[in-house]
Motif scaffolding. Structure first.
Motif, PDB file in Angstrom:
ATOM      1  N   LYS A  71       0.766  -1.189   0.065  1.00 40.16           N
ATOM      2  CA  LYS A  71      -0.121   0.171  -0.275  1.00 40.16           C
ATOM      3  C   LYS A  71       0.665   1.296  -0.305  1.00 40.16           C
ATOM      4  O   LYS A  71       1.733   1.448   0.365  1.00 40.16           O
ATOM      5  CB  LYS A  71      -0.735   0.073   1.151  1.00 40.16           C
ATOM      6  N   PRO A  72       0.332   2.436  -0.679  1.00 38.40           N
ATOM      7  CA  PRO A  72       1.576   3.370  -0.606  1.00 38.40           C
ATOM      8  C   PRO A  72       1.378   4.348   0.534  1.00 38.40           C
ATOM      9  O   PRO A  72       0.878   4.302   1.174  1.00 38.40           O
ATOM     10  CB  PRO A  72       0.651   4.206  -1.408  1.00 38.40           C
ATOM     11  N   SER A  73       2.476   4.343   0.879  1.00 40.92           N
ATOM     12  CA  SER A  73       2.590   5.619   2.132  1.00 40.92           C
ATOM     13  C   SER A  73       2.124   6.718   2.063  1.00 40.92           C
ATOM     14  O   SER A  73       1.524   6.873   0.625  1.00 40.92           O
ATOM     15  CB  SER A  73       3.892   6.291   1.608  1.00 40.92           C
ATOM     16  N   LEU A  74       1.862   7.165   3.461  1.00 41.94           N
ATOM     17  CA  LEU A  74       1.100   8.021   3.650  1.00 41.94           C
ATOM     18  C   LEU A  74       1.706   9.455   3.449  1.00 41.94           C
ATOM     19  O   LEU A  74       0.705  10.093   2.646  1.00 41.94           O
ATOM     20  CB  LEU A  74       1.226   8.234   5.104  1.00 41.94           C
ATOM     21  N   VAL A  75       2.830   9.518   3.143  1.00 47.36           N
ATOM     22  CA  VAL A  75       3.542  10.545   2.854  1.00 47.36           C
ATOM     23  C   VAL A  75       5.227  10.564   2.817  1.00 47.36           C
ATOM     24  O   VAL A  75       5.075   9.208   2.364  1.00 47.36           O
ATOM     25  CB  VAL A  75       4.024  11.534   4.314  1.00 47.36           C
ATOM     26  N   ASP A  76       5.303  11.030   1.797  1.00 49.39           N
ATOM     27  CA  ASP A  76       6.399  11.096   0.912  1.00 49.39           C
ATOM     28  C   ASP A  76       7.688  11.149   2.027  1.00 49.39           C
ATOM     29  O   ASP A  76       8.860   9.970   1.252  1.00 49.39           O
ATOM     30  CB  ASP A  76       7.059  12.190  -0.253  1.00 49.39           C
ATOM     31  N   LYS A  77       8.488  12.344   2.642  1.00 48.60           N
ATOM     32  CA  LYS A  77       9.447  12.163   3.203  1.00 48.60           C
ATOM     33  C   LYS A  77       9.144  13.080   4.671  1.00 48.60           C
ATOM     34  O   LYS A  77       8.357  13.386   4.791  1.00 48.60           O
ATOM     35  CB  LYS A  77      10.063  14.080   2.766  1.00 48.60           C
ATOM     36  N   THR A  78       9.829  11.946   5.657  1.00 52.24           N
ATOM     37  CA  THR A  78      10.410  12.514   6.673  1.00 52.24           C
ATOM     38  C   THR A  78      10.980  12.197   7.152  1.00 52.24           C
ATOM     39  O   THR A  78      12.176  11.759   7.210  1.00 52.24           O
ATOM     40  CB  THR A  78       9.148  11.233   7.354  1.00 52.24           C
ATOM     41  N   VAL A  79      11.497  12.945   8.527  1.00 54.64           N
ATOM     42  CA  VAL A  79      12.608  13.556   9.216  1.00 54.64           C
ATOM     43  C   VAL A  79      11.964  13.000  10.979  1.00 54.64           C
ATOM     44  O   VAL A  79      10.995  13.523  10.961  1.00 54.64           O
ATOM     45  CB  VAL A  79      12.984  15.388   8.722  1.00 54.64           C
ATOM     46  N   LEU A  80      13.543  12.695  11.639  1.00 56.03           N
ATOM     47  CA  LEU A  80      13.022  12.586  13.094  1.00 56.03           C
ATOM     48  C   LEU A  80      14.627  12.814  13.187  1.00 56.03           C
ATOM     49  O   LEU A  80      15.494  12.835  12.526  1.00 56.03           O
ATOM     50  CB  LEU A  80      12.926  10.815  13.224  1.00 56.03           C
ATOM     51  N   ILE A  81      14.295  13.807  14.305  1.00 52.82           N
ATOM     52  CA  ILE A  81      14.984  14.593  14.868  1.00 52.82           C
ATOM     53  C   ILE A  81      15.149  14.095  16.914  1.00 52.82           C
ATOM     54  O   ILE A  81      13.930  14.095  17.034  1.00 52.82           O
ATOM     55  CB  ILE A  81      14.903  16.530  14.462  1.00 52.82           C
ATOM     56  N   ASP A  82      15.647  13.661  16.981  1.00 51.55           N
ATOM     57  CA  ASP A  82      16.587  13.113  18.270  1.00 51.55           C
ATOM     58  C   ASP A  82      18.322  12.326  18.968  1.00 51.55           C
ATOM     59  O   ASP A  82      18.347  12.032  18.106  1.00 51.55           O
ATOM     60  CB  ASP A  82      15.612  11.769  18.782  1.00 51.55           C
ATOM     61  N   ASP A  83      17.962  12.663  19.683  1.00 50.33           N
ATOM     62  CA  ASP A  83      19.628  12.954  20.223  1.00 50.33           C
ATOM     63  C   ASP A  83      19.587  11.549  20.896  1.00 50.33           C
ATOM     64  O   ASP A  83      20.996  10.942  21.084  1.00 50.33           O
ATOM     65  CB  ASP A  83      19.998  13.420  21.220  1.00 50.33           C
ATOM     66  N   SER A  84      18.481  10.601  21.104  1.00 47.89           N
ATOM     67  CA  SER A  84      18.471   9.282  21.493  1.00 47.89           C
ATOM     68  C   SER A  84      19.006   8.458  20.572  1.00 47.89           C
ATOM     69  O   SER A  84      17.963   7.674  18.971  1.00 47.89           O
ATOM     70  CB  SER A  84      17.897   9.073  22.379  1.00 47.89           C
ATOM     71  N   ASP A  85      20.245   7.212  20.189  1.00 47.82           N
ATOM     72  CA  ASP A  85      19.891   6.619  18.959  1.00 47.82           C
ATOM     73  C   ASP A  85      18.865   5.326  19.254  1.00 47.82           C
ATOM     74  O   ASP A  85      18.576   4.716  18.075  1.00 47.82           O
ATOM     75  CB  ASP A  85      22.215   5.763  19.320  1.00 47.82           C
ATOM     76  N   ILE A  86      19.011   5.343  20.201  1.00 44.49           N
ATOM     77  CA  ILE A  86      17.657   4.078  20.603  1.00 44.49           C
ATOM     78  C   ILE A  86      15.907   4.348  20.022  1.00 44.49           C
ATOM     79  O   ILE A  86      15.834   4.075  19.782  1.00 44.49           O
ATOM     80  CB  ILE A  86      17.362   3.513  22.531  1.00 44.49           C
ATOM     81  N   ASP A  87      15.820   5.643  20.540  1.00 42.77           N
ATOM     82  CA  ASP A  87      14.929   6.041  20.684  1.00 42.77           C
ATOM     83  C   ASP A  87      14.772   6.185  18.929  1.00 42.77           C
ATOM     84  O   ASP A  87      13.538   6.299  17.710  1.00 42.77           O
ATOM     85  CB  ASP A  87      14.674   7.508  20.953  1.00 42.77           C
TER      86      ASP A  87
END
Length: 136
Positions: A3-19
Motif C-alpha cells: 500500500k502507498p505510504s502516507l507521506v513522501d518524506k519524513t525527518v526524525l530528530i532525536d539525540d537518542s540512538d535507541i529512540d
C-alpha cells in the motif's frame, strides 16, 4: 502490492540512538513514509533543511524537545528562518518524553506543530496523525 505510504518524506530528530531506531522501525512497519531522514541533533537537521535547495521539503518532521545544545523549542524558533517552501509545506510532530502541559501548550504556539506525542510512538498516534494529514 504494497500500500502507498502516507507521506513522501519524513525527518526524525532525536539525540537518542535507541529512540531513533525504535521510531524508524515503527514508521517503516506502518509504511508511513517513502523516505526517512534521521538526525541526532536539531543543529544538523536545521543545517540540512536550510540547504535543501531543489529537493522537496519534508512532509512531516518528528521533533524531540529534550536535546543538548539546540533543544526542540530552539529548533521551532529557528524554523521561521528556513526557506519558505519548508515553512509552508512541512508539518511538525513533537515526539518527546515530556508529558508536561506547559511543554504541550508552548509547542502548539508554533504554527507548524500539528501534534504532540509522548514517547513511545503507538499505533493510535499514527492513526490520529493519518487523520490530521488527510485534513491538510
Amino acid at each position: 502490492m504494497p500500500k502507498p505510504s502516507l507521506v513522501d518524506k519524513t525527518v526524525l530528530i532525536d539525540d537518542s540512538d535507541i529512540d531513533l531506531f525504535i521510531q524508524r522501525r515503527f514508521l517503516e512497519v506502518y509504511n508511513f513514509s517513502n523516505e526517512l531522514f534521521l538526525y541526532k541533533s536539531a543543529e544538523e537537521a536545521l543545517s540540512w533543511l536550510k540547504n535543501i535547495n531543489g529537493d522537496p521539503a519534508p512532509d512531516i518532521i518528528f521533533l524531540d524537545l529534550n536535546m543538548p545544545e539546540i533543544d526542540g523549542f530552539s529548533f521551532l524558533k529557528n524554523f521561521k528562518d528556513l526557506p519558505e517552501k519548508i515553512q509552508t509545506h512541512s508539518k511538525i510532530v513533537v515526539l518527546t518524553s515530556s508529558n508536561s502541559t506547559k511543554d504541550r501548550d508552548q509547542a502548539f504556539t508554533f504554527n507548524n506543530v500539528i501534534q504532540f506525542i509522548t514517547k513511545p510512538l503507538k499505533q493510535t498516534d499514527i492513526e490520529e496523525l493519518k487523520k490530521l494529514i488527510n485534513k491538510n
